[in-house]
Design an enzyme around this catalytic site. Structure first.
Site, mmCIF file in Angstrom:
data_model
loop_
_atom_site.group_PDB
_atom_site.id
_atom_site.type_symbol
_atom_site.label_atom_id
_atom_site.label_comp_id
_atom_site.label_asym_id
_atom_site.label_seq_id
_atom_site.Cartn_x
_atom_site.Cartn_y
_atom_site.Cartn_z
ATOM 1 N N PHE A 1 5.764 2.986 -1.865
ATOM 2 C CA PHE A 1 6.240 1.600 -1.728
ATOM 3 C C PHE A 1 6.354 1.247 -0.257
ATOM 4 O O PHE A 1 6.951 1.999 0.508
ATOM 5 C CB PHE A 1 7.616 1.431 -2.410
ATOM 6 C CG PHE A 1 7.537 1.580 -3.895
ATOM 7 C CD1 PHE A 1 7.040 0.554 -4.673
ATOM 8 C CD2 PHE A 1 7.913 2.765 -4.504
ATOM 9 C CE1 PHE A 1 6.924 0.695 -6.044
ATOM 10 C CE2 PHE A 1 7.796 2.926 -5.871
ATOM 11 C CZ PHE A 1 7.305 1.885 -6.648
ATOM 12 N N HIS A 2 5.766 0.132 0.142
ATOM 13 C CA HIS A 2 5.906 -0.281 1.544
ATOM 14 C C HIS A 2 5.897 -1.794 1.738
ATOM 15 O O HIS A 2 6.074 -2.276 2.840
ATOM 16 C CB HIS A 2 4.797 0.328 2.399
ATOM 17 C CG HIS A 2 3.470 -0.359 2.228
ATOM 18 N ND1 HIS A 2 2.637 -0.110 1.174
ATOM 19 C CD2 HIS A 2 2.859 -1.318 2.964
ATOM 20 C CE1 HIS A 2 1.574 -0.866 1.271
ATOM 21 N NE2 HIS A 2 1.672 -1.623 2.344
ATOM 22 N N ARG A 3 5.667 -2.573 0.652
ATOM 23 C CA ARG A 3 5.572 -4.033 0.835
ATOM 24 C C ARG A 3 6.926 -4.603 1.239
ATOM 25 O O ARG A 3 7.959 -4.256 0.635
ATOM 26 C CB ARG A 3 5.147 -4.719 -0.458
ATOM 27 C CG ARG A 3 3.810 -4.300 -0.909
ATOM 28 C CD ARG A 3 2.833 -5.408 -1.175
ATOM 29 N NE ARG A 3 1.538 -4.801 -1.040
ATOM 30 C CZ ARG A 3 0.724 -4.953 -0.018
ATOM 31 N NH1 ARG A 3 1.038 -5.780 0.948
ATOM 32 N NH2 ARG A 3 -0.407 -4.310 0.039
ATOM 33 N N ARG B 1 7.837 2.186 7.450
ATOM 34 C CA ARG B 1 8.699 1.014 7.193
ATOM 35 C C ARG B 1 9.747 1.337 6.120
ATOM 36 O O ARG B 1 10.911 0.957 6.223
ATOM 37 C CB ARG B 1 7.809 -0.152 6.726
ATOM 38 C CG ARG B 1 8.557 -1.394 6.298
ATOM 39 C CD ARG B 1 7.626 -2.347 5.545
ATOM 40 N NE ARG B 1 6.737 -3.085 6.421
ATOM 41 C CZ ARG B 1 7.045 -4.250 7.010
ATOM 42 N NH1 ARG B 1 8.216 -4.792 6.814
ATOM 43 N NH2 ARG B 1 6.172 -4.861 7.775
ATOM 44 N N ASP C 1 3.261 -0.237 -4.897
ATOM 45 C CA ASP C 1 3.043 -1.657 -4.601
ATOM 46 C C ASP C 1 1.841 -1.813 -3.670
ATOM 47 O O ASP C 1 1.634 -2.866 -3.072
ATOM 48 C CB ASP C 1 4.303 -2.313 -4.015
ATOM 49 C CG ASP C 1 4.790 -1.666 -2.729
ATOM 50 O OD1 ASP C 1 4.070 -0.826 -2.156
ATOM 51 O OD2 ASP C 1 5.903 -2.015 -2.280
#
Ligand code: UD1
Length: 371
Positions: free
Chosen positions: A210-212, A247, A289
């Site tokens: 997940f990084h969005r 992130r 994502d």
């Protein structure tokens, strides 16, 4: 001799340019070095694990130009790429630049080139999520609108470009360069030792990424993400390999949420290409994502649950093994139950995802009058 510069900036770009570089080399070996293919790395992603390991795994040569842009706000990153890339274009005077995907470097370099009268080819053109709150959607729309050659990976991309009034002669359905890399490296991927390294040799496991910003820049979403991962790890008793994007780690740490993860969750640094695809290939299912992983899991026919409200890659849902469930992490649970019972859709591989997209692109570039 024609001079072409391909641009890479961020992690998802490297596996798209690698097959192009090989296809240009093959073309030259038959046609007597008629094309000089150079690579410019903007340095949007810069560290060993987000960048260098991909050059090694994908046998990419050291970039001919490195702009060293690094992180920053969208405006800072885009502006710095434009200033530095303009200097390269002015001194090198290429006939064509190739940009791939939808990252900030993609729009920054295409905009710089067109203003200097240099032609632009966009690989992975026409994808649309319909969600203009995504920075990548803006990058896609703008890049397509100023490119001369539009290379499309799936049927929806053709439809989107036609709908936007792009002239037919610019649009080429060629297949998927990212899948070219996957097919090319499958034998090497099979040799990866990542299962032993992570001590998951005989385990059934899940891969999560997940990084969005919509998921990881939001405290509530981060908590929901952790709850779902803990549910899968504890209630379903599955190991989870979670190679976290910088992130995501930064935000989990800042929110004080790093401590609350189950012992069954293997939180790692970003993983190199060959090892990562090996993990995806043998996973029970994927939670993500990401854009690219929706395509890679579709090719490998591994069930993928995408926690987003939209996808710019609808063929992975309509044809492939991907489930788009929206942005509520708990909505993944019914799909997980279906997968655990073995009742998930099996999926097919979209048209032209056959390992030859880059060869098609090189042929079209040579026949076209843009370079
Ligand atoms: C970018 C792309 C996104 C792509 C993703 C894949 C844009 C707008 N977004 O998002 O489309 O799916 O890459 O990874 O271009 N960082 C590091 N090391 C690095 C790179 C980044 O620590 O090598 C950190 C930066 O400091 C920054 C954060 O990660 O705070 C985000 O990097 P950034 O390039 O802004 O965008 P991504 O979220 O990676």
């Amino acid at each position: 001799m024609k001079k072409i510069i391909s641009v890479v900036g961020a992690r998802p770009n490297f596996m798209k340019v690698a097959p192009l570089h090989k296809a240009f080399a093959n073309y030259n070996s038959v046609n007597g070095n008629s094309i000089q293919h150079l690579i410019c790395h903007t340095g949007q992603h810069y560290d060993e694990k987000m960048s260098k390991v991909f050059f090694d795994d994908l046998e990419l040569p050291k970039p001919d130009f490195y702009l060293g842009i690094g992180s920053g706000s969208h405006a800072e990153q885009t502006a710095r790429v434009m200033i530095e890339f303009e200097k390269i274009l002015l001194s090198e005077k290429p006939d064509l630049i190739i940009v791939v995907g939808d990252v900030n470097s993609t729009i920054a370099c295409s905009l710089t080139a067109v203003k200097l009268g240099i032609k632009v080819a966009h690989v992975e053109a026409g994808l649309r999520s319909g969600d203009r709150a995504m920075p990548e959607e803006i990058n896609r729309i703008l890049t397509d609108s100023i490119s001369d050659l539009l290379f499309v990976t799936e049927i929806s991309g053709m439809e989107n470009l036609r709908h936007e009034g792009v002239p037919e002669e610019k649009i080429h359905f060629v297949g998927n360069c990212m899948i070219d890399s996957l097919i090319h490296y499958l034998p090497k991927i099979e040799q990866s030792n990542i299962h032993s390294e992570l001590s998951i040799n005989d385990a059934k496991y899940v891969v999560a990424t997940f990084h969005r910003p919509s998921n990881v820049d939001n405290h509530e979403q981060l908590k929901e993400m952790n709850s779902l991962l803990n549910f899968v790890a504890e209630e379903k008793n599955l190991k989870i390999v979670f190679p976290a994007h910088p992130r995501t780690i930064k935000n989990l740490e800042a929110a004080g949420l790093l401590g609350g993860l189950s012992k069954n969750i293997i939180l790692t640094d970003p993983i190199g290409y060959l090892d990562f695809i090996k993990l995806v290939k043998d996973a029970k299912f994927i939670l993500t994502d990401s854009g690219g992983i929706q395509e890679e899991s579709t090719y490998l026919k591994v069930p993928c649950i995408t926690i987003r409200t939209t996808t710019e890659r609808p063929s992975t849902v309509d044809i492939g093994s991907n489930y788009l469930i929206g942005d509520r992490f708990t909505d993944a649970i019914p799909v997980i139950e279906i997968i655990m019972k073995g009742e998930n859709k099996k999926g097919n591989i979209p048209e032209l995802w056959d390992g030859s997209a880059a060869d098609r692109i090189v042929k079209i570039i040579n026949k076209s009058h843009v370079s």
